[in-house]
Scaffold this active site. Sequence first.
Site, PDB file in Angstrom:
ATOM      1  N   SER A 293       0.833  -1.193   0.000  1.00 30.38           N
ATOM      2  CA  SER A 293       0.000   0.000   0.000  1.00 30.38           C
ATOM      3  C   SER A 293       0.881   1.262   0.000  1.00 30.38           C
ATOM      4  O   SER A 293       1.713   1.417  -0.900  1.00 30.38           O
ATOM      5  CB  SER A 293      -0.966  -0.054   1.192  1.00 30.38           C
ATOM      6  OG  SER A 293      -1.995   0.893   1.067  1.00 30.38           O
TER       7      SER A 293
ATOM      8  N   ASP B 134      -8.764  -3.583  -6.616  1.00 32.99           N
ATOM      9  CA  ASP B 134      -8.332  -3.113  -5.296  1.00 32.99           C
ATOM     10  C   ASP B 134      -9.030  -1.789  -5.013  1.00 32.99           C
ATOM     11  O   ASP B 134      -8.859  -0.822  -5.759  1.00 32.99           O
ATOM     12  CB  ASP B 134      -6.811  -2.924  -5.300  1.00 32.99           C
ATOM     13  CG  ASP B 134      -6.248  -2.581  -3.929  1.00 32.99           C
ATOM     14  OD1 ASP B 134      -6.913  -1.836  -3.173  1.00 32.99           O
ATOM     15  OD2 ASP B 134      -5.142  -3.047  -3.615  1.00 32.99           O
TER      16      ASP B 134
ATOM     17  N   HIS C  67      -7.600  -5.654  -0.996  1.00 31.50           N
ATOM     18  CA  HIS C  67      -6.372  -4.890  -0.799  1.00 31.50           C
ATOM     19  C   HIS C  67      -5.300  -5.801  -0.217  1.00 31.50           C
ATOM     20  O   HIS C  67      -5.431  -6.274   0.908  1.00 31.50           O
ATOM     21  CB  HIS C  67      -6.656  -3.722   0.152  1.00 31.50           C
ATOM     22  CG  HIS C  67      -5.559  -2.716   0.240  1.00 31.50           C
ATOM     23  ND1 HIS C  67      -4.938  -2.180  -0.859  1.00 31.50           N
ATOM     24  CD2 HIS C  67      -4.969  -2.132   1.324  1.00 31.50           C
ATOM     25  CE1 HIS C  67      -4.019  -1.305  -0.475  1.00 31.50           C
ATOM     26  NE2 HIS C  67      -4.024  -1.265   0.852  1.00 31.50           N
TER      27      HIS C  67
END
Length: 487
Positions: free
Chosen positions: A210, A422, A451
């Site tokens: 991320s 995502d 995610h």
Amino acid sequence: MRKTWSIALALAILAAAAAAAVPAGASPEASPQPVKWGQCPADAVAPGLECSTIKVPLDYDDPGGKQIDIAISRLASKKPEQRRGVLLTNPGGPAAGLKFPADLRTAKVPQAVFDSYDLIGFDPRGMGHSTPVTCDLTPEQSAVGNVPPYARNAADVAKRAEQSKAIARQCAASKSAWMLPHVSTANTARDMDRIRAALGEKKISFAGYSWGTHLGAVYTTLYPQRGDRIMLDSNVGPDGWDYANDRMYAQGFDDRFPDFAKFAAANSATYGLGSTPAQVTAKYFDLAARLDKAPVRDVDGPTFRMLTYGFLFNDLAMPLVGKLWQALDKDQPLPPMGPDAPPGIENLVSGRYYMICNDSRWPGSVGTYQRTVAIDRLRHPMFGAAGANVQPCAFWPEPADPPVRVGDRGPANILMLQNRRDPATPLAGAEKLRRAFGDRARMVTVDAGGHGVYPYVGNKCADTAATTCLVTGERPKHDLACAAEPR
């Protein structure tokens, strides 16, 4: 009650040749520091995990000046004959990562990776057990999390702007304001290089998720010859977490929502939300409109949209979303949706503001946000008016450090992993980063939603590519598309 749900949601949304000269803006080679490994803080205790602290410059333009603490951890390889070096890790957020090596073990990253490396975790500057920052946030301010609330109209934007101004003022007046100009992704990357030097390593490998993908991209841009094997999972675009990135949440919601619509339609007898994906989608807009007019069980329209978005980060939460919708539709008791505020939530949110607001310049005009919210509400009616809303970054001082431009100069040692659907870091942003890297990178896309890829989706095709890259250094010869697999 709404505060508790928002905090739970904040946590959910809560990643070459010979050595070249150090790029401009990077830190010079640091003298090794003795690292004395010992017991970890109580919130980072895990079997085999050791912790320590190193000193780094507050201001890399003044490396001999004031120093701050960076907390680090190690999960050491037990196979010295197989050990290649160290693998620095970052869980995204931005958030504390001291316990993340142990979390990756719990997530079932293959043992070959733990045999090949000492896995290193760390709390980024300003966060956790590193020298911390604060904005003196109230619980209500802390509860907003990573994404601003859905703005139903221009008045909602103006209200959020006033809230954001207050947060920005608090950050600038807090007891840690002396750190404010120096908490950035670029300086965190420089801290990573100090960790490398302290550990006595010529190179480091890196696994970032991320926001951690942006951290990794910045590190391998500043120090291209000091990176060994770089794995980036669930990718932020090349410009990092700026206003354009916030607006991409709308695209992420659009990409991801059809997975839930199919799930709810396939379980229509259980949830009663519609027998086709189209009917489930219509139910979303129906519930949002009704809750905009009259909240149910203290859930209004913006909260409903945010809860739906946040709980679609993982397939395992889809039944919870179905139960939530069902309860709101029929005005029944809501299902349990998460814990109360954990220790450290104020520092987590404050540290995020320090980091992302220092990284780039955000629009400063409230009218700009009102216009973009109106545009994105039309372009992405499900969630566009949330991602386009105002953050405290709009009222931040001018960044002290120029943004690092991610590019294609450096060794071809980067593997990108990306789910096609995502909600937090959409495929569109990952594709931009892939183009910026050029031949330095290979990208593995997975026909999956949610995610986080490795090893969270459980896709053998992607997991094999990631493990092979980390253990042997071998990457796919070309970008790889992995088909959907049963979960």
